[in-house]
Design a protein around this motif. Structure first.
Motif, mmCIF file in Angstrom:
data_model
loop_
_atom_site.group_PDB
_atom_site.id
_atom_site.type_symbol
_atom_site.label_atom_id
_atom_site.label_comp_id
_atom_site.label_asym_id
_atom_site.label_seq_id
_atom_site.Cartn_x
_atom_site.Cartn_y
_atom_site.Cartn_z
ATOM 1 N N GLU A 39 -2.687 -2.848 -1.276
ATOM 2 C CA GLU A 39 -1.528 -2.015 -1.620
ATOM 3 C C GLU A 39 -0.834 -1.439 -0.390
ATOM 4 O O GLU A 39 0.095 -0.630 -0.513
ATOM 5 N N ALA A 40 -1.237 -1.865 0.806
ATOM 6 C CA ALA A 40 -0.683 -1.290 2.042
ATOM 7 C C ALA A 40 0.815 -1.601 2.170
ATOM 8 O O ALA A 40 1.238 -2.744 1.940
ATOM 9 N N PHE A 57 11.013 -5.026 13.617
ATOM 10 C CA PHE A 57 10.092 -6.098 13.251
ATOM 11 C C PHE A 57 9.116 -5.588 12.197
ATOM 12 O O PHE A 57 8.618 -4.466 12.292
ATOM 13 N N MET A 58 8.855 -6.419 11.196
ATOM 14 C CA MET A 58 8.014 -5.997 10.084
ATOM 15 C C MET A 58 6.718 -6.793 9.998
ATOM 16 O O MET A 58 6.710 -8.015 10.172
ATOM 17 N N SER A 59 5.622 -6.071 9.743
ATOM 18 C CA SER A 59 4.318 -6.695 9.520
ATOM 19 C C SER A 59 3.493 -5.777 8.636
ATOM 20 O O SER A 59 3.736 -4.572 8.567
ATOM 21 N N TYR A 60 2.502 -6.362 7.957
ATOM 22 C CA TYR A 60 1.565 -5.546 7.179
ATOM 23 C C TYR A 60 0.347 -5.162 8.018
ATOM 24 O O TYR A 60 -0.560 -4.502 7.515
ATOM 25 N N TYR A 61 0.346 -5.585 9.282
ATOM 26 C CA TYR A 61 -0.753 -5.263 10.193
ATOM 27 C C TYR A 61 -0.304 -4.187 11.179
ATOM 28 O O TYR A 61 0.388 -4.477 12.161
ATOM 29 N N HIS A 92 -9.983 -12.641 -6.147
ATOM 30 C CA HIS A 92 -9.666 -11.257 -5.806
ATOM 31 C C HIS A 92 -8.337 -11.195 -5.078
ATOM 32 O O HIS A 92 -8.085 -11.970 -4.164
ATOM 33 N N ASP A 93 -7.507 -10.250 -5.444
ATOM 34 C CA ASP A 93 -6.219 -10.067 -4.799
ATOM 35 C C ASP A 93 -6.440 -9.443 -3.430
ATOM 36 O O ASP A 93 -7.015 -8.361 -3.320
ATOM 37 N N VAL A 94 -6.017 -10.152 -2.385
ATOM 38 C CA VAL A 94 -6.177 -9.621 -1.028
ATOM 39 C C VAL A 94 -4.838 -9.183 -0.450
ATOM 40 O O VAL A 94 -4.714 -8.943 0.741
ATOM 41 N N GLY A 95 -3.819 -9.086 -1.307
ATOM 42 C CA GLY A 95 -2.519 -8.577 -0.856
ATOM 43 C C GLY A 95 -1.912 -9.444 0.223
ATOM 44 O O GLY A 95 -1.780 -10.651 0.069
ATOM 45 N N HIS A 96 -1.573 -8.815 1.344
ATOM 46 C CA HIS A 96 -0.904 -9.520 2.442
ATOM 47 C C HIS A 96 -1.857 -9.892 3.571
ATOM 48 O O HIS A 96 -1.411 -10.251 4.656
#
Length: 204
Positions: free
Chosen positions: A95-96, A125-129, A74-78
């Motif tokens: 997709e976030a 600063f960059m994060s997907y969280y 399963h694709d869990v992205g980032h």
């Protein structure tokens, strides 16, 4: 008389042969049983070891990279899997989009090497969280510490190094490294912070 002795010897020899054969058969059966036990034990041990490895892998870091990960096809992205010793966050949807944390503008005196007096840098600063970089995220609570440590890093820069073609990129990597160390000290998995971008870089 001698014939009787011979008969007794013959019958005694036959009994001895039968006993010897029985002993050999028993030893063979014992040997086969021991081998079967060892084989079954080694298979069970291998299965236990495999299951232990799988549990350990899911509890520790994921692949450690910044790309997409997959779990059971399963694709869990980032989303990242990491050690439970760190603070756990709800993983982002596959997709976030990335979220950003903006630091206040930095303007510091640095080693201008006779060419400049001030170094001015703006950072995102960059994060997907979003729990890390959002308006009420973890980095917002750590803002004073981050400002202090990043300013110290900037003050120690040299104009001659920063003016090289790869100078700004090295500085960006150093800033990311300093920031991740602050996160780790505060029980946050450092690789949740993906990158940092300099939206302004001026030496004057």
């Amino acid at each position: 008389m001698s014939e009787e002795v011979k008969e007794e010897k013959k019958s005694g020899g036959g009994k001895g042969l039968i006993i010897a054969l029985l002993v050999v058969v028993i030893l063979l059966l014992i040997g086969i049983g021991v081998m079967a036990f060892l084989l079954l034990s080694s298979d069970k041990h291998a299965e236990d070891k495999t299951s232990d490895t799988e549990v350990h892998a899911s509890a520790e870091h994921g692949d450690g990279g910044h790309g997409d990960e997959q779990t059971d096809g399963h694709d869990v992205g980032h989303a990242k899997e990491y050690s439970p010793k760190y603070k756990q966050f709800e993983p982002p949807a596959p997709e976030a989009p990335p979220s950003y944390f903006t630091m206040d503008k930095f303007v510091v005196n640095f080693y201008g090497d006779g060419q400049a007096k001030f170094l001015a840098v703006d950072l995102k600063f960059m994060s997907y969280y979003p729990q890390l970089v959002g308006d009420a995220g973890e980095m917002e609570h750590l803002r004073p510490i981050l400002k202090n440590d990043i300013e110290r890093l900037l003050r120690n820069q040299h104009y001659n190094e920063l003016s090289k073609p790869d100078g700004p990129d090295k500085l960006r990597a150093d800033i990311l490294d300093v920031t991740r160390k602050v996160l780790e000290k505060h029980n946050i998995y450092p690789d949740l912070l993906e990158d940092v971008y300099m939206t302004r870089f001026v030496m004057q």
